[in-house]
Design an enzyme around this catalytic site. Structure first.
Site, PDB file in Angstrom:
ATOM      1  N   HIS A  72      37.438  31.224  36.235  1.00  0.00           N
ATOM      2  CA  HIS A  72      38.507  31.468  35.463  1.00  0.00           C
ATOM      3  C   HIS A  72      37.985  32.386  34.502  1.00  0.00           C
ATOM      4  O   HIS A  72      37.587  33.435  34.801  1.00  0.00           O
ATOM      5  CB  HIS A  72      39.379  30.161  34.898  1.00  0.00           C
ATOM      6  N   HIS A 110      42.709  37.224  42.624  1.00  0.00           N
ATOM      7  CA  HIS A 110      43.473  36.717  41.863  1.00  0.00           C
ATOM      8  C   HIS A 110      44.382  35.886  42.534  1.00  0.00           C
ATOM      9  O   HIS A 110      44.664  36.020  43.569  1.00  0.00           O
ATOM     10  CB  HIS A 110      44.271  37.795  40.840  1.00  0.00           C
ATOM     11  N   ASP A 117      38.755  40.611  34.660  1.00  0.00           N
ATOM     12  CA  ASP A 117      37.433  40.234  34.215  1.00  0.00           C
ATOM     13  C   ASP A 117      36.231  41.275  34.554  1.00  0.00           C
ATOM     14  O   ASP A 117      35.155  41.228  34.255  1.00  0.00           O
ATOM     15  CB  ASP A 117      36.868  38.886  34.628  1.00  0.00           C
TER      16      ASP A 117
HETATM   17  C1  SDX Z   1      41.122  34.854  35.611  1.00  0.00           C
HETATM   18  O1  SDX Z   1      45.323  32.469  36.764  1.00  0.00           O
HETATM   19  C2  SDX Z   1      45.197  33.407  36.130  1.00  0.00           C
HETATM   20  O2  SDX Z   1      46.088  33.999  35.469  1.00  0.00           O
HETATM   21  C3  SDX Z   1      43.594  33.826  35.528  1.00  0.00           C
HETATM   22  C4  SDX Z   1      43.318  34.867  34.587  1.00  0.00           C
HETATM   23  C5  SDX Z   1      44.038  34.646  33.420  1.00  0.00           C
HETATM   24  O3  SDX Z   1      44.334  35.698  32.733  1.00  0.00           O
HETATM   25  O4  SDX Z   1      44.204  33.514  32.954  1.00  0.00           O
HETATM   26  O5  SDX Z   1      43.824  36.156  35.238  1.00  0.00           O
HETATM   27  C6  SDX Z   1      41.989  35.045  34.484  1.00  0.00           C
HETATM   28  O6  SDX Z   1      40.761  33.691  35.933  1.00  0.00           O
HETATM   29  C7  SDX Z   1      40.739  36.005  36.668  1.00  0.00           C
HETATM   30  C8  SDX Z   1      40.102  35.510  37.652  1.00  0.00           C
HETATM   31  C9  SDX Z   1      38.866  35.535  37.281  1.00  0.00           C
HETATM   32  N1  SDX Z   1      37.823  34.833  38.563  1.00  0.00           N
HETATM   33  C10 SDX Z   1      37.092  35.791  39.178  1.00  0.00           C
HETATM   34  O7  SDX Z   1      36.918  36.799  39.007  1.00  0.00           O
HETATM   35  C11 SDX Z   1      36.043  34.994  40.233  1.00  0.00           C
HETATM   36  C12 SDX Z   1      36.223  35.707  41.579  1.00  0.00           C
HETATM   37  N2  SDX Z   1      37.530  35.448  42.171  1.00  0.00           N
HETATM   38  C13 SDX Z   1      37.628  34.360  42.977  1.00  0.00           C
HETATM   39  O8  SDX Z   1      36.889  33.014  42.632  1.00  0.00           O
HETATM   40  C14 SDX Z   1      39.194  34.214  43.355  1.00  0.00           C
HETATM   41  O9  SDX Z   1      39.755  35.503  43.788  1.00  0.00           O
HETATM   42  C15 SDX Z   1      40.133  33.474  42.604  1.00  0.00           C
HETATM   43  C16 SDX Z   1      39.631  32.141  41.909  1.00  0.00           C
HETATM   44  C17 SDX Z   1      40.337  34.436  41.265  1.00  0.00           C
HETATM   45  C18 SDX Z   1      41.552  33.054  43.195  1.00  0.00           C
HETATM   46  O10 SDX Z   1      41.122  32.553  44.255  1.00  0.00           O
HETATM   47  P1  SDX Z   1      42.191  31.807  45.129  1.00  0.00           P
HETATM   48  O11 SDX Z   1      43.522  32.557  44.647  1.00  0.00           O
HETATM   49  O12 SDX Z   1      42.301  30.342  45.279  1.00  0.00           O
HETATM   50  O13 SDX Z   1      41.843  32.506  46.344  1.00  0.00           O
HETATM   51  P2  SDX Z   1      41.212  31.885  47.549  1.00  0.00           P
HETATM   52  O14 SDX Z   1      39.725  31.565  46.746  1.00  0.00           O
HETATM   53  O15 SDX Z   1      41.902  31.200  48.400  1.00  0.00           O
HETATM   54  O16 SDX Z   1      40.628  33.314  48.351  1.00  0.00           O
HETATM   55  C19 SDX Z   1      41.425  33.499  49.390  1.00  0.00           C
HETATM   56  C20 SDX Z   1      40.566  34.441  50.460  1.00  0.00           C
HETATM   57  C21 SDX Z   1      39.250  33.328  50.856  1.00  0.00           C
HETATM   58  O17 SDX Z   1      38.918  34.042  51.939  1.00  0.00           O
HETATM   59  P3  SDX Z   1      39.232  33.274  53.404  1.00  0.00           P
HETATM   60  O18 SDX Z   1      38.476  31.871  53.285  1.00  0.00           O
HETATM   61  O19 SDX Z   1      40.581  33.502  53.667  1.00  0.00           O
HETATM   62  O20 SDX Z   1      38.210  33.923  54.362  1.00  0.00           O
HETATM   63  O21 SDX Z   1      39.851  35.558  49.709  1.00  0.00           O
HETATM   64  C22 SDX Z   1      38.544  35.261  49.537  1.00  0.00           C
HETATM   65  C23 SDX Z   1      38.310  33.881  49.705  1.00  0.00           C
HETATM   66  O22 SDX Z   1      36.905  33.393  50.278  1.00  0.00           O
HETATM   67  N3  SDX Z   1      37.926  35.640  47.971  1.00  0.00           N
HETATM   68  C24 SDX Z   1      37.024  36.372  47.918  1.00  0.00           C
HETATM   69  C25 SDX Z   1      37.221  36.513  46.480  1.00  0.00           C
HETATM   70  N4  SDX Z   1      38.422  35.945  46.085  1.00  0.00           N
HETATM   71  C26 SDX Z   1      38.830  35.388  47.082  1.00  0.00           C
HETATM   72  N5  SDX Z   1      36.071  36.802  48.288  1.00  0.00           N
HETATM   73  C27 SDX Z   1      35.150  37.395  47.826  1.00  0.00           C
HETATM   74  N6  SDX Z   1      35.175  37.741  46.519  1.00  0.00           N
HETATM   75  C28 SDX Z   1      36.248  37.064  45.754  1.00  0.00           C
HETATM   76  N7  SDX Z   1      36.166  37.472  44.484  1.00  0.00           N
END
Ligand code: SDX
Length: 435
Positions: free
Chosen positions: A268, A307, A363
């Protein structure tokens, strides 16, 4: 006009049910009538991590993840970032409309005159180890403000609630700056009421022995824009925490501390600090392809990418990229930007990321700016928490005023053992069935 309803046939009983559809949802409680027998509890929904569950009605922030749209109270984020100050946007989030000139003047005066910390709070913060993480200091100190303002428990008194909201918005920069000064072993710098919100924050962070701190206007404005972009984001993890803890009628300081705890998570708000660690690990543009290969093989995530809602470019990331150029004209270009730009260029062309609709989020670039401005990566999430307090408090108030809301208490799907006989400890042995 088509009926706004859903007709469901339960194949277990051949019973048919018609459920009203409202705002693109059905009420989960309407499922409870679907039973296999009078004793049956009835159907529930199972939705780990709330991937497809609306927990509330809200009129604060609207996001269209497919079109990359973000609006606070109906105003596009791009317009607010260009024309407003952060305190003006905080007012909008909390009161629902942009302030008049006089309303803004009064609001700024109020916030300015609540920036001072009680000396007991300053002494409290100085007990932390020199290397305590600023987010842990921020969370602990915000919770400790509950002891300084015990009257804050009177959450249904609007005037009292507003006073605590002003205190939190005003004091978060003071707390964050004190945490920063503490980590350097520098004396605390008291607020300067002649300065605006971000100039004063910079004063409390960076004033040394000069008689009066003078902020660089471009950097103060860049911080203001970054605060606007981070102010709210509908039902994200920390806003959900604010609503959940607040639904128990906890005071706003303990509730905000809980929300900040959620924000501290690397998935997050902690992601901006993780992005810098990732860019440091990559080290140069030449190493980007190998790093992306590692991510595609499932070794970690591309921090600052992806996201839950945006399946398009995060509109905030675009504005942050523009702001970075303004900052670098003053601070000099952060070489990490070149690595970030190369990472983005390759990722946006790579099917692994395109297929999963992974784009840079808020971020991805914010940390690069903060570092260029002189902030250590450990400070980045605290820089997220300061402005997000306005969003958390707006969500908290909306929840308290929503007559449909009550204490948040989800159900569960039971996967444990059926009842089993108690065995006195003297008769227990390791070979007993433990599955
Ligand atoms: C913020 O919610 C909000 O609005 C948050 C925010 C706010 O203003 O409050 O916008 C702020 O928290 C932004 C997000 C910051 N976090 C990161 O940058 C961390 C990296 N991102 C991931 O951890 C992820 O993208 C999330 C946590 C942000 C979202 O995760 P989801 O929606 O649960 O998606 P998921 O994990 O189910 O991913 C779907 C697929 C998966 O692959 P498969 O299992 O289908 O093969 O996408 C892949 C994930 O492995 N994936 C990524 C990835 N994010 C998702 N693969 C590589 N790098 C990534 N960053």
């Amino acid at each position: 006009m088509a009926q706004q309803s859903l007709t469901i046939t339960d194949n277990r009983t051949n019973q048919t049910y018609t459920l009203p559809v409202e705002n693109g949802t059905i009420r989960a409680m309407d499922l409870r009538q679907i039973k296999t027998s009078p004793e049956d509890f009835g159907l529930m929904t199972y939705d780990p991590a709330f991937m497809n569950t609306a927990s509330c009605r809200s009129s604060i922030t609207f996001i269209d993840g497919d079109r990359g749209i973000l609006r606070y109270r109906g105003y596009p984020i791009e317009v607010l970032a260009e024309h407003c100050t952060y305190l003006e946007v905080a007012y909008l989030l909390l009161f629902g409309d942009l302030p008049t000139e006089q309303e803004l003047k009064n609001w700024v005066h109020e916030i300015t005159h609540h920036t001072m910390l009680h000396e007991s709070t300053r002494h409290f913060m100085q007990q932390f180890r020199y290397n305590a993480h600023p987010m842990a200091m921020l969370i602990s100190t915000v919770a400790a403000l509950s002891t300084v303002y015990p009257e804050s428990k009177d959450i249904f008194n609007p005037d009292n609630r507003l006073l605590q909201i002003k205190r939190l918005i005003a004091k978060l920069p003071s707390i964050t700056a004190l945490a920063y000064r503490h980590s350097l072993g520098f004396p605390y710098v008291y607020p300067d009421n002649d300065l605006n919100y971000t100039e004063n924050f910079m004063n409390m962070l960076w004033k040394m022995v000069e008689p009066k701190y003078v902020a660089t206007p471009v950097l103060a404005r860049a911080l203001d824009i970054l605060f606007i972009l981070h102010a709210d984001h509908e039902q994200n993890c920390s806003a959900n925490t604010m609503r959940c803890v607040g639904s128990a009628h906890t005071d706003p300081y303990l509730t905000t501390a809980a929300a900040a705890g959620a924000l501290a998570g690397p998935l997050h708000g902690g992601a901006n600090e993780e992005v810098l660690k990732m860019l440091d690990e990559i080290g140069s543009k030449q190493n980007v392809p190998a790093y992306i290969k590692k991510i595609k093989e499932g070794h970690g995530k591309l921090m600052g990418f992806g996201h839950r809602v945006y399946k398009n470019y995060d509109p905030r990331a675009k504005i942050i990229k523009w702001t970075a150029e303004q900052v670098f004209e003053v601070t000099g270009r952060n070489p990490k930007l070149d690595i970030a730009l190369e990472l983005e260029r390759i990722a946006l062309e790579d099917d692994y990321f395109v297929k999963r609709k992974l784009y840079p989020n808020v971020d991805f670039y914010s940390g690069i700016i903060y570092q260029a401005m002189g902030f250590k990566p450990e400070m980045f999430t605290a820089l997220f928490a300061i402005p997000r307090a306005a969003g958390w408090l707006a969500q908290w108030q909306e929840m308290l005023n929503d007559t449909e809301q009550k204490i948040a208490r989800p159900r569960q799907v039971w996967t444990g053992r059926e009842v089993r006989p108690f065995v006195p400890i003297t008769k227990r042995s390791l070979d007993m069935a433990r599955t």
